[in-house]
Design a protein around this motif. Structure first.
Motif, mmCIF file in Angstrom:
data_model
loop_
_atom_site.group_PDB
_atom_site.id
_atom_site.type_symbol
_atom_site.label_atom_id
_atom_site.label_comp_id
_atom_site.label_asym_id
_atom_site.label_seq_id
_atom_site.Cartn_x
_atom_site.Cartn_y
_atom_site.Cartn_z
ATOM 1 N N PHE A 13 59.411 58.844 -48.626
ATOM 2 C CA PHE A 13 58.353 59.622 -47.990
ATOM 3 C C PHE A 13 57.622 60.433 -49.049
ATOM 4 O O PHE A 13 58.190 60.787 -50.100
ATOM 5 C CB PHE A 13 58.896 60.519 -46.877
ATOM 6 N N LEU A 14 56.367 60.691 -48.759
ATOM 7 C CA LEU A 14 55.526 61.433 -49.681
ATOM 8 C C LEU A 14 55.132 62.740 -49.012
ATOM 9 O O LEU A 14 54.576 62.748 -47.908
ATOM 10 C CB LEU A 14 54.294 60.621 -50.052
ATOM 11 N N SER A 15 55.429 63.821 -49.692
ATOM 12 C CA SER A 15 55.108 65.147 -49.170
ATOM 13 C C SER A 15 54.664 66.031 -50.321
ATOM 14 O O SER A 15 55.317 66.059 -51.382
ATOM 15 C CB SER A 15 56.341 65.759 -48.475
ATOM 16 N N ALA A 16 53.545 66.748 -50.124
ATOM 17 C CA ALA A 16 52.990 67.647 -51.143
ATOM 18 C C ALA A 16 52.769 66.916 -52.461
ATOM 19 O O ALA A 16 52.994 67.467 -53.544
ATOM 20 C CB ALA A 16 53.906 68.853 -51.346
ATOM 21 N N GLY A 17 52.351 65.675 -52.357
ATOM 22 C CA GLY A 17 52.018 64.915 -53.553
ATOM 23 C C GLY A 17 53.212 64.354 -54.299
ATOM 24 O O GLY A 17 53.044 63.756 -55.371
ATOM 25 N N GLN A 18 54.431 64.515 -53.764
ATOM 26 C CA GLN A 18 55.632 64.030 -54.434
ATOM 27 C C GLN A 18 56.310 62.969 -53.578
ATOM 28 O O GLN A 18 56.420 63.108 -52.362
ATOM 29 C CB GLN A 18 56.622 65.181 -54.681
ATOM 30 N N VAL A 19 56.781 61.909 -54.217
ATOM 31 C CA VAL A 19 57.508 60.845 -53.532
ATOM 32 C C VAL A 19 58.999 61.163 -53.575
ATOM 33 O O VAL A 19 59.549 61.508 -54.635
ATOM 34 C CB VAL A 19 57.240 59.477 -54.182
ATOM 35 N N HIS A 20 59.645 61.046 -52.420
ATOM 36 C CA HIS A 20 61.078 61.292 -52.329
ATOM 37 C C HIS A 20 61.743 60.067 -51.694
ATOM 38 O O HIS A 20 61.282 59.586 -50.641
ATOM 39 C CB HIS A 20 61.378 62.517 -51.474
ATOM 40 N N ALA A 21 62.815 59.590 -52.286
ATOM 41 C CA ALA A 21 63.581 58.460 -51.742
ATOM 42 C C ALA A 21 64.985 58.949 -51.412
ATOM 43 O O ALA A 21 65.755 59.263 -52.321
ATOM 44 C CB ALA A 21 63.646 57.315 -52.755
ATOM 45 N N PRO A 22 65.318 59.084 -50.133
ATOM 46 C CA PRO A 22 66.666 59.552 -49.774
ATOM 47 C C PRO A 22 67.743 58.654 -50.388
ATOM 48 O O PRO A 22 67.637 57.419 -50.358
ATOM 49 C CB PRO A 22 66.670 59.465 -48.238
ATOM 50 N N LYS A 23 68.749 59.269 -50.934
ATOM 51 C CA LYS A 23 69.821 58.525 -51.599
ATOM 52 C C LYS A 23 71.014 58.292 -50.683
ATOM 53 O O LYS A 23 71.641 57.225 -50.722
ATOM 54 C CB LYS A 23 70.289 59.286 -52.849
ATOM 55 N N ASN A 24 71.353 59.285 -49.879
ATOM 56 C CA ASN A 24 72.563 59.201 -49.050
ATOM 57 C C ASN A 24 72.246 58.558 -47.704
ATOM 58 O O ASN A 24 72.248 59.206 -46.661
ATOM 59 C CB ASN A 24 73.163 60.599 -48.850
ATOM 60 N N VAL A 25 71.944 57.274 -47.758
ATOM 61 C CA VAL A 25 71.598 56.534 -46.545
ATOM 62 C C VAL A 25 72.470 55.287 -46.471
ATOM 63 O O VAL A 25 72.976 54.801 -47.498
ATOM 64 C CB VAL A 25 70.103 56.136 -46.538
ATOM 65 N N PRO A 26 72.686 54.764 -45.274
ATOM 66 C CA PRO A 26 73.468 53.517 -45.155
ATOM 67 C C PRO A 26 72.727 52.338 -45.762
ATOM 68 O O PRO A 26 71.514 52.394 -46.003
ATOM 69 C CB PRO A 26 73.655 53.364 -43.640
ATOM 70 N N ASP A 27 73.459 51.269 -45.999
ATOM 71 C CA ASP A 27 72.870 50.091 -46.631
ATOM 72 C C ASP A 27 71.742 49.495 -45.793
ATOM 73 O O ASP A 27 70.827 48.866 -46.342
ATOM 74 C CB ASP A 27 73.956 49.033 -46.865
ATOM 75 N N SER A 28 71.823 49.674 -44.474
ATOM 76 C CA SER A 28 70.779 49.107 -43.616
ATOM 77 C C SER A 28 69.414 49.719 -43.901
ATOM 78 O O SER A 28 68.386 49.088 -43.643
ATOM 79 C CB SER A 28 71.148 49.313 -42.143
ATOM 80 N N LEU A 29 69.371 50.935 -44.428
ATOM 81 C CA LEU A 29 68.097 51.566 -44.771
ATOM 82 C C LEU A 29 67.662 51.263 -46.198
ATOM 83 O O LEU A 29 66.688 51.835 -46.694
ATOM 84 C CB LEU A 29 68.185 53.079 -44.562
#
Length: 1015
Positions: free
Chosen positions: A526-542
């Motif tokens: 997701f992109l918020s305030a001009g920065q891209v963030h990729a959640p790390k602690n997610v299940p393999d399905s995501l």
């Protein structure tokens, strides 16, 4: 419209033991109990267990009429033979009392107590281990305005009189149903059409409008309303009269066998022709059939809201479905492409194989305008009555709905469109159309004119997969080379360097907070305030290909991946703290036709009613977020069995596993009847495991070769929605030790080893002692031989020489010059004889016996020829025999002290104190002489070895020697020898003697002890 319920059935082919189902109940432990005409059955969602006998009495259970579970955890079982059983914790009790026979109906009283109707006693409850009548008397009282024939009146009066008098009731009027309405009335339905209520101790008949038919079931509703299921249709008591008003026409004359009301206020009606559902929308035939075995004989709603249906064929379950799936009958492939939810409730979707379809109020339709049936629609957008379609070959088509008639206009490259293959269509807030193409960039359609943005203008790639508009009117484009943004300031692109999981972007979503969610080929960002963030602690399905996303009204994201349909808590993704309850995976069991998403722009959308629509490879599915709420009923987990090498262990007693058993197996179950296949388990064995095992679906755990000791097996379960129960099931048990692991065996081994060591040590000590004794005797004999030879040869020769010299000296004249020389020789020979005698005393033992220390010391002044000194020997305690190996040293130290006192101290009084104490031998020599010079006391005198010799002897035997003296103040010589070194012990104290010898041996490894004896 497809049903919102998922249907599953269990018959003989799936393990159901068979028999016509008469009743259901669910005990607080979560098990579903099923009463049939062949017996009692327990169901855990996967497996059935039939109870043929009422243990521990071992009497047969037989056919079951009614089941009921109370709040105390008891299961009440009413048998067809009118006997009553109570089951709890594996034990069946046959209820005894006046009414133990003749109970025909059972219900639940307000407050949870069991309510019964008995032929001999009328209406009663069972509390406190006895039957209690509901009221002191039951008297018949006809209802006001009761319009019955005389025959009917007399019949009912006869039945009620038998209740009042508590005599044998007429069997034809046995009560078939009894319920507590909660308004003070207890309703009674009779086998031959009678309907009555009990209030304030009086039985009143309700006869007006009641046909002569059997009352099969009663269902109380709020506001004193009662539904009556009879063999001749469904009736209502509206609080004042019996009526058919409000009863749907299909149920007016259909035999009703069972009734329940669920938590959503639906009334479920089991009939001889199947199952009907009645609610504010009318009546629905959910399971309808004309076959003879279609009769629904029992209905029940469990704690999770599942509806259980019993029939002669087995049991069935209706479960609320999170999804409703629509299939298109005339399609070869059920794969669906883009979806558009119109403001009027219409759903537009385009199958992958081509064409455009519409779903309106459950009806499917096909739009055949503009050659759409011959083309594939890649994308759908719209506003109001207008639809915009991006096509595979036909460019952009505009459809305008005018009272159900559609006008079409198509734009192609000839009109300025960048390419005729339009992969994504988006209408911005100002009506501008943004069109993404397969390989020619983005076209903007504003006021009928096209403008194209290819890669040279700043677009990351000419292939565009998704388009969305931001809150600040920035346009976002997903491409295989990242995300591009077109704002007032120009173009900007984001790629892997900026934090994207992958360059390949499949879908975009702007959520309600303004954050831009980006679905890539390798997961979500997701992109918020001009920065891209990729959640790390997610299940393999995501981390799979993200094909589509939508947001519901509760702030959850609905995601379609290459292989999964997911519901994810948005806030947890943003905070990167996704837990087990923050992600829910849906599958076929939830109503989906398939779980594979499709790679199309807007393949997941939200409609105006809050529903979420998914395009899948197996049809079009709609999720109702309200029905998809996580099931709050946790799985109830139990340890059902423990097996040792396959043999079951009685769990009613303390569990002990034999040490000879190699494998210990625990069988457990998590009771979540909605979808038992999706229940997961975590377990651990305290005393063996260091933590919880990974979540698994198998229902048993096996441990091999557990060591002896105490253990505790613990297991917890999650329900079908992934909610883990807060309480866990546990079972304490012990693995019995093998014989060589028992404490008494180990102690016996230690004792045996100690005894063996003791025996070996004593044998060895005996051998060593014998050897030392022999050596000591040989040495003593040699010393004695030398002493004899010195005495008989050397000293005798010296004396003879001395005597001859005396004769010679006596013959010399007194003035002979040789006489002084010869007298000097005689003096020297006397000294030689004296020294020789002293040497003999050293070679021969000075103490004749082990208890002769006092006498030996007492003879020393006589041997020295000393007179004029007050000398005495004082003994304290009983004299004890001394060890031969140390007695000469003790004597020698004492003699040396006395010799020094007599010859050098000039004392007038010399005392010897011998003290035989329990822990030591003390020899104290005291004199009142001139004392010893401190220099001599510490360093000795040149040429004299008395003091140093005494100290050496004391150290050699492990004794303590103390010499106290001061010039002119006398001298004390104090010798202390520990008792275990000094004394011999009698055979009666062998243990002490043995330890004494050990201590002496440690201190004197080279000295013999020829008097060591085994105790």
């Amino acid at each position: 419209m497809p049903s919102q319920y998922l249907h599953e059935s269990w018959g003989i082919e799936k393990g159901f033991p068979g028999g016509a189902v008469s009743s259901f109940a669910q005990t607080p432990d979560g098990y579903l109990w099923i009463g049939t005409d062949k017996g009692l059955i327990r169901f855990d969602g996967l497996n059935f267990r039939k109870f043929d006998q009422a243990t521990p009495s071992s009497s047969p259970i037989g056919a079951v009429r009614k089941l009921l579970a109370d709040a105390q955890g008891n299961l009440w079982i009413l048998l067809q033979n009118t006997k009553l059983l109570r089951y709890r914790d594996g034990v069946f009790d046959l209820i005894r009392g006046e009414a133990e026979n003749g109970i025909t109906a059972m219900g639940q009283k307000t407050g949870g107590a069991v309510l019964l109707s008995s032929l001999p006693m009328g209406t009663l409850t069972y509390t406190g281990e006895r039957f209690v009548r509901v009221s002191p008397r039951e008297e018949f009282s006809p209802s006001a305005g009761d319009a019955t024939t005389p025959d009917d009146q007399s019949t009912r009066f006869s039945w009620s009189t038998s209740l009042a008098q508590h005599r044998v009731a007429i069997p034809n009027y046995a009560v078939t149903s009894v319920v507590d309405a909660g308004d003070g009335k207890i309703w009674l339905g009779a086998e031959q059409g009678g309907l009555f209520y009990l209030k304030d101790g009086r039985v009143s008949a309700v006869a007006k409008g009641l046909p002569r038919a059997k009352v099969n079931c009663l269902l109380p509703i709020q506001n004193s309303e009662l539904w009556i299921g009879t063999s001749n249709g469904l009736l209502r008591w509206d609080g004042t009269e019996l009526t058919r008003a409000g009863v749907p026409s299909p149920l007016l004359h259909l035999e009703v066998l069972s009734l329940i009301r669920d938590r959503d206020a639906n009334i479920w009606v089991g009939t001889t022709r199947g199952l009907q559902r009645l609610n504010t929308h009318g009546v629905s035939a959910l399971l309808r059939s004309t076959s003879a075995d279609a009769a629904v004989t029992a209905l029940f709603e469990d704690r999770e809201g599942n509806i259980w249906i019993g029939s002669v064929r087995g049991i069935e379950r209706l479960r609320d479905s999170a999804f409703v799936t629509y299939t298109v009958p005339d399609l070869k492939s059920q794969s669906i492409g883009p979806v558009y939810a119109g403001p009027d409730g219409q759903i537009w979707f385009a199958p992958i194989e081509g064409g455009l379809r519409r779903l309106k109020e459950g009806d499917l339709g096909t739009l055949r305008a503009a050659g759409l049936t011959q083309d594939i629609v890649y994308s759908i957008a719209g506003r109001g009555n207008d639809l915009w379609l991006g096509r595979q070959r036909g460019g952009l088509t505009h459809l305008h709905d005018s009272n159900g008639s559609f006008a079409a206009k198509t734009y192609t490259q000839a009109d300025g469109l960048a390419q005729n293959s339009v992969s994504a269509v988006y209408e911005s807030h100002d009506g501008t159309l943004w069109l993404g193409t397969l390989n020619s960039g983005v076209s903007e359609l504003r006021n009928g004119h096209f403008k194209t943005y290819p890669t040279p203008s700043g677009l990351a790639s000419n292939t565009v997969s998704s388009i969305v508009e931001g809150l600040d009117r920035t346009m976002w484009f997903g491409t295989p080379n990242g995300v591009s943004a077109l704002s007032k300031t120009g173009w900007r692109s984001y790629s892997v360097r900026d934090g994207l999981p992958s360059q390949d972007v499949n879908s975009l979503l702007l959520d309600s907070t303004g954050a831009l969610w980006i679905g890539t080929a390798e997961g979500l960002a997701f992109l918020s305030a001009g920065q891209v963030h990729a959640p790390k602690n997610v299940p393999d399905s995501l981390r799979e290909q993200i094909y589509g996303m939508a947001e519901d009204r509760n702030g959850w994201l609905w995601v379609a991946t290459a292989n999964h349909v997911l519901q994810v808590k948005r806030s947890s993704l943003i905070e990167d703290v996704v837990g087990d309850n923050d992600v829910r995976e849906y599958g076929i069991a939830d109503g989906l036709g398939g779980t594979e998403g499709v790679k199309r722009h807007r393949s997941v959308v939200a409609d105006t009613q809050g529903g979420i629509w998914f395009s899948t490879n197996r049809g079009l599915s709609m999720a109702d977020p309200l029905r998809a709420t996580v099931n709050s009923a946790p799985a109830l987990v139990h340890v059902e069995a423990v097996l040792a090498d396959g043999s079951p262990i009685n769990l009613r007693e303390p569990v002990q596993v034999s040490a000879a058993k190699q494998r210990t197996t625990f069988r457990y179950v998590g009771l979540s009847l909605g979808n038992s296949e999706r229940v997961h388990y975590r377990y651990r064995l305290d005393g063996f495991d260091h933590g919880w095992n990974e979540a698994v679906t198998n229902r048993e755990a096996t441990y091999a070769n557990l060591g002896a000791g105490s253990y505790r097996f613990r297991v917890m379960a999650s329900n079908s929605d992934g909610l883990w129960n807060s309480s866990e099931a546990e079972l304490a048990f012990e693995v019995e030790p093998t014989m060589w692991q028992t404490w008494w065996f180990r102690l016996s081994c230690v004792v045996f080893a100690g005894l063996l060591t003791l025996v070996l040590y004593r044998v060895r000590m005996h051998q060593v002692t014998r050897l030392l004794s022999i050596r000591f005797e040989e040495r003593l004999a040699e010393r004695t031989r030398i002493a004899h030879e010195l005495h008989d040869t050397f000293l005798q020769g010296v004396l003879s020489v001395s005597m001859q010299l005396h004769v010679a000296v006596d013959q010399l004249p007194a003035d002979s010059p040789s006489r002084p020389t010869l007298n000097r020789i005689l003096q020297l020979s006397g000294q030689v004889v004296a020294e020789g005698r002293n040497m003999l005393r050293g070679l021969r033992s000075s103490i004749e016996s082990a208890q002769d220390l006092k006498n030996s010391l007492s003879r020393i002044p006589e041997e020295l020829g000393e007179e004029g000194v007050d000398f005495r020997v004082v003994v304290e305690g009983a004299s004890l025999p001394l060890r031969p190996a140390i007695r000469d040293d003790v004597y020698s130290i004492g003699r040396e002290a006395l010799v020094n006192a007599f010859r050098h101290s000039g004392a007038n009084n010399i005392d010897v104190h011998l003290q035989y104490a329990t822990d030591h031998l003390r020899v104290l020599v005291q004199d009142d002489g001139g004392g010893i010079d401190p220099q001599v006391l510490h360093f000795g005198r040149d040429g004299h070895w008395g003091l140093s010799g005494m100290r050496e002897r004391a150290e050699r035997i492990g004794a303590k020697l103390r010499v106290l003296s001061r010039t002119g103040g006398g001298t004390e010589v104090d010798l202390r020898v520990p008792s275990d070194i000094a004394f011999e012990y009698s055979p009666s104290n062998s243990a002490s003697s043995w330890f004494a010898n050990i201590r002496w041996r440690r201190r004197n490894p080279s000295r013999p002890d020829n008097n060591y004896r085994e105790g």
